[in-house]
Motif scaffolding. Structure first.
Motif, short mmCIF file in Angstrom:
data_model
loop_
_atom_site.label_atom_id
_atom_site.label_comp_id
_atom_site.label_asym_id
_atom_site.label_seq_id
_atom_site.Cartn_x
_atom_site.Cartn_y
_atom_site.Cartn_z
N LEU B 65 0.86 -1.19 0.00
CA LEU B 65 0.00 0.00 0.00
C LEU B 65 0.90 1.24 0.00
O LEU B 65 1.77 1.38 0.85
CB LEU B 65 -0.91 -0.03 1.24
CG LEU B 65 -2.09 0.94 1.23
CD1 LEU B 65 -3.06 0.59 0.09
CD2 LEU B 65 -2.79 0.93 2.57
N ALA B 66 0.66 2.12 -0.96
CA ALA B 66 1.54 3.29 -1.09
C ALA B 66 1.56 4.12 0.19
O ALA B 66 2.60 4.62 0.60
CB ALA B 66 1.08 4.14 -2.27
N ALA B 67 0.39 4.23 0.83
CA ALA B 67 0.30 5.05 2.03
C ALA B 67 1.22 4.57 3.16
O ALA B 67 1.59 5.33 4.04
CB ALA B 67 -1.15 5.09 2.53
N GLN B 68 1.60 3.29 3.07
CA GLN B 68 2.51 2.75 4.10
C GLN B 68 3.97 3.08 3.79
O GLN B 68 4.86 2.68 4.52
CB GLN B 68 2.34 1.23 4.20
CG GLN B 68 1.00 0.83 4.79
CD GLN B 68 0.84 -0.69 4.85
OE1 GLN B 68 1.26 -1.40 3.95
NE2 GLN B 68 0.22 -1.16 5.92
N CYS B 69 4.20 3.76 2.68
CA CYS B 69 5.58 4.07 2.28
C CYS B 69 5.96 5.49 2.67
O CYS B 69 6.93 6.05 2.15
CB CYS B 69 5.75 3.87 0.78
SG CYS B 69 5.43 2.18 0.27
N GLN B 70 5.18 6.09 3.56
CA GLN B 70 5.43 7.46 4.01
C GLN B 70 6.88 7.62 4.48
O GLN B 70 7.34 6.89 5.35
CB GLN B 70 4.48 7.74 5.18
CG GLN B 70 4.31 9.19 5.53
CD GLN B 70 3.59 9.97 4.44
OE1 GLN B 70 4.19 10.77 3.74
NE2 GLN B 70 2.31 9.71 4.26
N GLY B 71 7.58 8.57 3.84
CA GLY B 71 8.93 8.90 4.27
C GLY B 71 9.97 7.85 3.92
O GLY B 71 11.10 7.92 4.40
N ARG B 72 9.61 6.87 3.08
CA ARG B 72 10.54 5.76 2.84
C ARG B 72 11.27 5.93 1.52
O ARG B 72 10.94 6.78 0.69
CB ARG B 72 9.78 4.43 2.89
CG ARG B 72 9.15 4.22 4.28
CD ARG B 72 8.27 2.99 4.32
NE ARG B 72 9.06 1.76 4.44
CZ ARG B 72 8.51 0.55 4.54
NH1 ARG B 72 7.19 0.42 4.57
NH2 ARG B 72 9.26 -0.52 4.64
N GLN B 73 12.28 5.09 1.34
CA GLN B 73 13.15 5.14 0.15
C GLN B 73 12.83 3.98 -0.79
O GLN B 73 12.86 2.83 -0.39
CB GLN B 73 14.62 4.99 0.59
CG GLN B 73 15.14 6.05 1.52
CD GLN B 73 15.65 7.25 0.76
OE1 GLN B 73 15.95 7.16 -0.43
NE2 GLN B 73 15.74 8.38 1.44
N VAL B 74 12.59 4.32 -2.04
CA VAL B 74 12.32 3.29 -3.04
C VAL B 74 13.40 3.36 -4.11
O VAL B 74 13.76 4.45 -4.57
CB VAL B 74 10.94 3.50 -3.70
CG1 VAL B 74 10.69 2.45 -4.78
CG2 VAL B 74 9.83 3.45 -2.65
#
Lengths: 760, 162
Positions: B65-74
């Motif tokens: 879920l994109a919303a769980q990627c808050q502040g993360r590095q892809v």
């Protein structure tokens, strides 16, 4: 060994590799246009019945929805390869669960999908038929009650659910079976498997002014897509332009229209570009998987192991439309005779409708099915006669100059070499090295599909060469192979060649990326173009060097007259300023393969063109308690005529074998009352990196007379032998002879239990 | 449709986006950022063509879920090369003939990247296990394993030199 060649025979990296490893290659699923809308299909939920009504009001009122497209929007016209039994959207009745009935066009794919669920279709359900054995019965429900009104090619002999009845007959089978010391009859049943390309079918269609249709899709055959779309929309082919995107695998599954026609119908109605991408479920329920076959095979032999006769009755399940199954029903007979010398043949084959997913032309159509039957039975017979299976094959295989079952004279026959090398590599002498471990072998031949190819070869003023072909690159690197042929013949480096491909408006016609023909046919067209380019070069150089054209010699792309010379680049620059550039149109059409027409009845495929020969061998263990199969070693010996690029030939072999292992051991689309029970990749089990063995490839080069530098078709053969090879090894390892595919662990355990209970 | 604010760094570039709450990471990458190097197919984390590296771990972006990627590095395949210089994995995939249709390759390469970062000296068997979540229908995996093994060797040599 010193090669006489500069470019061919060398493992250059493919020309399109950089874009593919950097994420920059634009595939069908990636392609987008300004103003583009998205479409999703509404599918039939029943296997057979009349459509009473299609209610679209609720769907039209949903957010983002522009239109709902149905059969009413399409000129009423059926299309199809041999029998015109297909329609874009079901008009009056449906024939399988998953058949498209309508399409919703919306701002996003998500909105289209939500609205597609809101389209209500009311049916009057009718009796359906799910097996070929039921479908051929006199009182069987008709899958197409209106079959007699469909147009068909004149070769086919149809009756009810049967779309063709073909025969291959030679000598007197009844007499020969009476004379035989032993007669063996077995039934073999094969599975319905999906090509498994990782990129779903995708297309964008746009009508420029309501009359000119432009389609971008991941089709293998842009020219066939063009012709079929023109037929469907009742316009001329030149009103349709098809551009091929980068393709994420095809394996024959993208030969026929995938979603182009839905996109075109939707775009016509909304007046904007529309994109369709198949979902995984649509791929598993409504794409074009391989036909499952039921093969009853009878073989008569002498006690010395000489085959006297073969008789077969074959049922090809084509699903709800005949598609290429009519062709499969013909070519499977050439496969069933096997690459063996058999004086008496009576093979009878029928392609049959059932109320299931329409099938297509998965890599080597008919190959794995026919080979599984003939090569499994070869081992059964050998064991019964007490002859080694390899020796039994060697006593019966075709050799140089022999006649094939259709009467064609065989040339460049390397089968004995392939079999002996495979046996040697796998350590055949030790066929059962330990309990539960065994080795298997199987051999085959295969065709190099004919059809015409055209290329434009254009040389720029900087010496860069454009290979302009109507053939698509489906991933095999066959166009890199064709470019190697061009570089070799023209006397340039591979790096100076750029490929432009798959545009029906600007690239010359090509029969397309199918049937192991791409490098073979496009390569030959390149050689023809080089001959014409050389002539032009001589004319231009002669003027410059004050000579006659016939006095000019061309060597490695340089035109020479005495001690004076002009390079290709210089000549191209002169041609550009003086005569519209240096360009040639090269063409190729394979010569017809002569055969005995008296032997074939109603067959739509009658010959094996520039045949290739090959043998596979495997060493595996079977866990008798769990049924688990562990492959220790897998060997392929394949005659490619001439290896144009050994690395990518190995790539075809390794990929084909693993695909074949999937068909052999784990893959099957499972139906229950016409409904697919495993419409996702969780339950449709394709081999992963953990399931795939290491494969050892041995390339044999027995040059063909027709192919470029002697090349033969390469791409399809590797998928043919794995089911038979593995079945034979399993039988050798644990005495379980499984005659239905896939050979799951469960089947092995069940068979072993039965064997021990009956004390056999 | 409920929208959420997302602060996400992709290949070193920070993005502040407003996206539908239910969007997957794959939706954001392909539809919002138009980074189509990451591929789409089964949407149920079975085929692996959508694999990207999220905070150092390979994930199937279709089920994150994109919303769980808050502040993360892809990290995606588009970010691997440095200018014109391809990453050793990309080079090895080309050199060993590991690329056919290429549709699984971005996912394969990103899977291999995350794996080699943690396992610089792999065995062939461990490579096969690492990539087992990504289906390839063209190659039979053998040349992909060859390429990853070769890249591992080169990367560790580079590491020793550095």
């Amino acid at each position: 060994m010193n090669s006489p060649f500069r470019v061919i025979g060398k493992s250059f990296p493919r020309l399109d590799a950089r874009g593919k490893v950097s994420g920059k290659a634009i595939y069908g699923t990636d392609f987008a246009m300004q103003g583009m809308l998205h479409g999703k299909l509404v599918h039939s939920t029943i296997a057979s019945g009349e459509i009473l009504s299609v209610e679209i009001e609720e769907a039209l009122a949903m957010p983002g929805v522009y239109e709902v497209v149905t059969a009413a929007d399409i000129p009423a016209q059926r299309y199809g390869s041999f029998v015109k039994d297909m329609e874009v959207f079901a008009s009056k009745r449906v024939n399988f669960v998953g058949q498209p009935v309508a399409a919703v066009v919306a701002r996003t794919a998500e909105e289209a999908e939500a609205a597609a669920k809101a389209v209500r279709v009311e049916y009057k359900e009718q009796a359906a038929v799910f097996t070929t054995e039921d479908a051929v019965k006199a009182d069987a429900p008709l899958v197409h009650p209106g079959w007699q009104e469909y147009k068909a090619v004149p070769t086919v002999k149809r009756q009810g659910n049967i779309t063709n009845q073909a025969r291959l007959v030679l000598g007197d089978v009844d007499k020969a079976l009476k004379k035989s010391d032993r007669v063996f009859t077995h039934r073999f049943v094969t599975n319905i498997v999906h090509p498994g390309y990782t990129e779903p079918r995708a297309a964008i269609a746009h009508w420029a002014d309501g009359k000119q249709l432009h389609v971008w899709s991941n089709t293998q055959l842009p020219f066939e897509a063009q012709a079929t779309l023109a037929e469907i929309f009742k316009i001329t082919p030149s009103q349709v332009r098809v551009n091929v995107t980068v393709i994420g695998g095809g394996f024959g599954g993208k030969l026929r229209l995938g979603v182009e026609h839905y996109a075109a119908a939707a775009a016509l109605k909304v007046g904007r570009p529309v994109k369709f991408v198949s979902s995984c479920e649509e791929e598993m329920t409504a794409a074009l998987p391989r036909q499952p076959l039921v093969i009853d095979l009878t073989t008569g032999v002498t006690k010395e192991g000489k085959i006297l006769a073969k008789a077969a009755s074959i049922l090809v399940d084509t699903g709800a439309t005949s598609g290429s199954g009519v062709g499969v029903a013909s070519s499977v007979m050439l496969m069933l005779a096997g690459p063996y010398k058999i004086p008496n043949l009576r093979l009878e084959s029928r392609s049959v409708y059932t109320n299931k997913t329409p099938t297509g032309s998965f890599r080597a159509p008919a190959g794995p099915q026919g080979n599984f039957a003939v090569e499994s039975q070869m081992d059964i017979i050998a064991d019964a006669l007490g002859i080694d299976p390899l020796e039994f094959r060697l006593r019966n295989i075709v050799r140089e100059g022999d006649l094939a079952p259709n009467g064609q004279k065989l040339e460049s026959v390397s089968l004995e070499e392939c079999l002996l090398k495979a046996a040697d590599a796998i350590g055949w002498k030790d066929r059962r090295p330990e309990p539960g471990r065994g080795k298997g072998i199987a051999c085959a031949w295969w065709t190099t599909t004919s059809g015409s190819s055209g290329v434009y070869v254009k040389v720029g003023p900087d010496g860069q060469v454009f290979l302009n072909t109507g053939c698509a690159e489906i991933g095999t690197a066959a166009l890199t192979g064709a470019a190697q042929v061009l570089a070799e013949a023209l006397g340039v480096e591979l790096g100076s060649i750029q490929i432009v491909s798959g545009d029906t408006a600007s690239t010359p016609f090509d029969y397309g990326a199918q049937g192991s023909r791409t490098a073979f046919a496009v390569g030959n067209a390149c050689i023809d173009a080089v001959g014409k380019l050389h002539q032009r070069m001589k004319e231009i150089a002669a003027k410059q060097l004050s000579a006659k054209p016939e006095e000019i010699e061309i060597e490695n792309g340089v035109a020479k007259f005495g001690d004076k010379s002009l390079t290709l680049k210089e000549i191209a620059a002169i041609a550009q300023t003086s005569q519209g550039g240096l360009i040639a149109h090269g063409t190729f059409i394979a010569p017809p393969t002569l055969h005995d027409k008296e032997r074939t009845e109603n067959m739509v495929i009658t010959a094996i063109n520039s045949p290739s020969f090959h043998a596979h061998a495997v060493d595996l263990s079977v866990d008798a308690e769990t049924g688990e199969v562990k492959i220790h070693d897998y060997v392929v010996v394949q005659d490619v005529g001439r290896a144009i690029n050994p690395t990518y030939i190995e790539g075809q072999i390794e990929g084909g074998v693993v695909q074949g292992i999937g068909q052999a051991l784990s893959e099957e689309i499972v139906y229950e009352n016409g409904i697919v029970r495993n419409p996702g990749l969780t339950d449709y089990k394709m081999p992963t990196a953990m399931d795939a063995p290491n494969i050892r490839s041995f390339i044999v080069e027995s040059p063909s007379k027709v192919g470029p530098y002697g090349a033969k078709g390469v791409g399809e053969p590797p998928v043919i032998h794995p089911p038979a090879t593995i079945a034979n090894a399993i039988a050798s390892a644990v005495s379980a002879r499984i005659q239905t595919l896939p050979i799951t662990a469960e089947k092995i355990v069940r068979t072993l239990t039965e064997v021990s209970e009956t004390g056999k | 449709m409920t929208e959420v604010q997302l602060d996400l760094t992709v290949n070193g570039r920070r993005h502040r986006l407003s996206i539908p709450a239910h969007y997957s990471l794959l939706d954001v990458l392909r539809d919002e950022l138009e980074l189509t190097g990451t591929k789409t197919n089964c949407l149920e984390a079975e085929c692996g063509v959508c694999t990207v590296v999220l905070d150092g771990k390979s994930v199937a972006s279709c089920t994150v879920l994109a919303a769980q990627c808050q502040g993360r590095q892809v990290a995606t395949v588009e970010g691997l090369a440095e200018g014109a210089a391809l990453h050793p994995l990309q080079e090895a995939f080309i050199e060993f003939g590991a690329v056919q249709c290429g549709y699984c390759i971005p996912g394969m390469i990103m899977t291999a990247k995350a794996f080699l970062d943690e396992n610089p000296r792999p065995t062939r068997e461990s490579v096969r296990e690492a990539i087992a979540g990504t289906l390839c229908r063209c190659t039979g995996y053998q040349k992909i394993v060859d390429a990853i093994m070769a890249a591992a060797q080169r990367l560790s040599q580079q590491g020793e030199r550095a």
